[in-house]
Design a protein around this motif. Sequence first.
Motif, PDB file in Angstrom:
ATOM      1  N   GLY A   1       0.770  -1.224   0.000  1.00 58.76           N
ATOM      2  CA  GLY A   1       0.000   0.000   0.000  1.00 58.76           C
ATOM      3  C   GLY A   1       0.807   1.284   0.000  1.00 58.76           C
ATOM      4  O   GLY A   1       0.240   2.366  -0.136  1.00 58.76           O
ATOM      5  N   GLY A   2       2.099   1.180   0.165  1.00 52.84           N
ATOM      6  CA  GLY A   2       2.917   2.388   0.145  1.00 52.84           C
ATOM      7  C   GLY A   2       3.048   2.937  -1.257  1.00 52.84           C
ATOM      8  O   GLY A   2       2.616   2.333  -2.240  1.00 52.84           O
ATOM      9  N   GLY A   3       3.666   4.108  -1.341  1.00 52.89           N
ATOM     10  CA  GLY A   3       3.865   4.712  -2.643  1.00 52.89           C
ATOM     11  C   GLY A   3       4.069   6.198  -2.557  1.00 52.89           C
ATOM     12  O   GLY A   3       4.303   6.747  -1.474  1.00 52.89           O
ATOM     13  N   LEU A   4       3.962   6.841  -3.714  1.00 54.15           N
ATOM     14  CA  LEU A   4       4.120   8.287  -3.814  1.00 54.15           C
ATOM     15  C   LEU A   4       2.748   8.935  -3.893  1.00 54.15           C
ATOM     16  O   LEU A   4       1.895   8.517  -4.690  1.00 54.15           O
ATOM     17  CB  LEU A   4       4.934   8.626  -5.068  1.00 54.15           C
ATOM     18  CG  LEU A   4       5.071  10.096  -5.430  1.00 54.15           C
ATOM     19  CD1 LEU A   4       5.844  10.847  -4.345  1.00 54.15           C
ATOM     20  CD2 LEU A   4       5.745  10.249  -6.786  1.00 54.15           C
ATOM     21  N   VAL A   5       2.540   9.936  -3.075  1.00 57.07           N
ATOM     22  CA  VAL A   5       1.257  10.633  -3.044  1.00 57.07           C
ATOM     23  C   VAL A   5       1.515  12.121  -2.867  1.00 57.07           C
ATOM     24  O   VAL A   5       2.504  12.520  -2.242  1.00 57.07           O
ATOM     25  CB  VAL A   5       0.360  10.069  -1.925  1.00 57.07           C
ATOM     26  CG1 VAL A   5       0.963  10.310  -0.556  1.00 57.07           C
ATOM     27  CG2 VAL A   5      -1.053  10.617  -2.017  1.00 57.07           C
ATOM     28  N   GLN A   6       0.632  12.926  -3.409  1.00 59.52           N
ATOM     29  CA  GLN A   6       0.765  14.367  -3.260  1.00 59.52           C
ATOM     30  C   GLN A   6       0.274  14.811  -1.895  1.00 59.52           C
ATOM     31  O   GLN A   6      -0.565  14.127  -1.280  1.00 59.52           O
ATOM     32  CB  GLN A   6      -0.035  15.079  -4.347  1.00 59.52           C
ATOM     33  CG  GLN A   6       0.520  14.892  -5.749  1.00 59.52           C
ATOM     34  CD  GLN A   6      -0.210  15.729  -6.769  1.00 59.52           C
ATOM     35  OE1 GLN A   6      -1.310  16.205  -6.542  1.00 59.52           O
ATOM     36  NE2 GLN A   6       0.416  15.926  -7.924  1.00 59.52           N
TER      37      GLN A   6
ATOM     38  N   GLN B   1       7.571   1.949   1.825  1.00 59.34           N
ATOM     39  CA  GLN B   1       7.924   3.368   1.703  1.00 59.34           C
ATOM     40  C   GLN B   1       6.699   4.199   1.370  1.00 59.34           C
ATOM     41  O   GLN B   1       5.939   3.873   0.445  1.00 59.34           O
ATOM     42  CB  GLN B   1       8.976   3.557   0.610  1.00 59.34           C
ATOM     43  CG  GLN B   1       9.353   5.002   0.348  1.00 59.34           C
ATOM     44  CD  GLN B   1      10.154   5.626   1.474  1.00 59.34           C
ATOM     45  OE1 GLN B   1      11.113   5.030   1.967  1.00 59.34           O
ATOM     46  NE2 GLN B   1       9.772   6.832   1.901  1.00 59.34           N
ATOM     47  N   VAL B   2       6.519   5.269   2.126  1.00 61.79           N
ATOM     48  CA  VAL B   2       5.499   6.270   1.832  1.00 61.79           C
ATOM     49  C   VAL B   2       6.216   7.592   1.578  1.00 61.79           C
ATOM     50  O   VAL B   2       6.981   8.059   2.429  1.00 61.79           O
ATOM     51  CB  VAL B   2       4.503   6.411   2.996  1.00 61.79           C
ATOM     52  CG1 VAL B   2       3.576   7.606   2.766  1.00 61.79           C
ATOM     53  CG2 VAL B   2       3.697   5.131   3.150  1.00 61.79           C
ATOM     54  N   THR B   3       5.977   8.162   0.422  1.00 57.87           N
ATOM     55  CA  THR B   3       6.585   9.441   0.056  1.00 57.87           C
ATOM     56  C   THR B   3       5.484  10.430  -0.277  1.00 57.87           C
ATOM     57  O   THR B   3       4.648  10.164  -1.138  1.00 57.87           O
ATOM     58  CB  THR B   3       7.531   9.284  -1.134  1.00 57.87           C
ATOM     59  OG1 THR B   3       8.542   8.320  -0.818  1.00 57.87           O
ATOM     60  CG2 THR B   3       8.200  10.609  -1.469  1.00 57.87           C
TER      61      THR B   3
END
Length: 120
Positions: free
Chosen positions: A8-13, A115-117
């Motif tokens: 479920g992690g990832g890149l989000v604004q 990773q959550v970015t």
Amino acid sequence: QVQLVESGGGLVQPGGSLRLSCTASGSIPIIYRMGWYRQCPGKQREWVATITSTGSTDCADSLKGRFTISRDNHENTVYLQMNNLKPEDTAVYYCNVNVGLWSGGTQDYWGQGTQVTVSS
């Protein structure tokens, strides 16, 4: 042996949402406490939220109102719903479960981290 698989992690604004999942598998008599921690770059791992086997929850004061922990006991899965994400939420998020052992006692297990970015 217990295995934990996170997703479920990832890149989000900034302002966006993510939902993390962590599923435990293996020979598990019972799972007591399930929780999430995070480690921001250059900082120590910190506690995020916990949920007990009966569904009682607790969350870091600074994250209340934005982060919600829940679990599905049938699926041995814990979730972390993260809303209104901010750049300072960028971190590696780890799940942690406290498992009852067949031989008695309990043991903690950790997920591999996701990773959550949060960035525009």
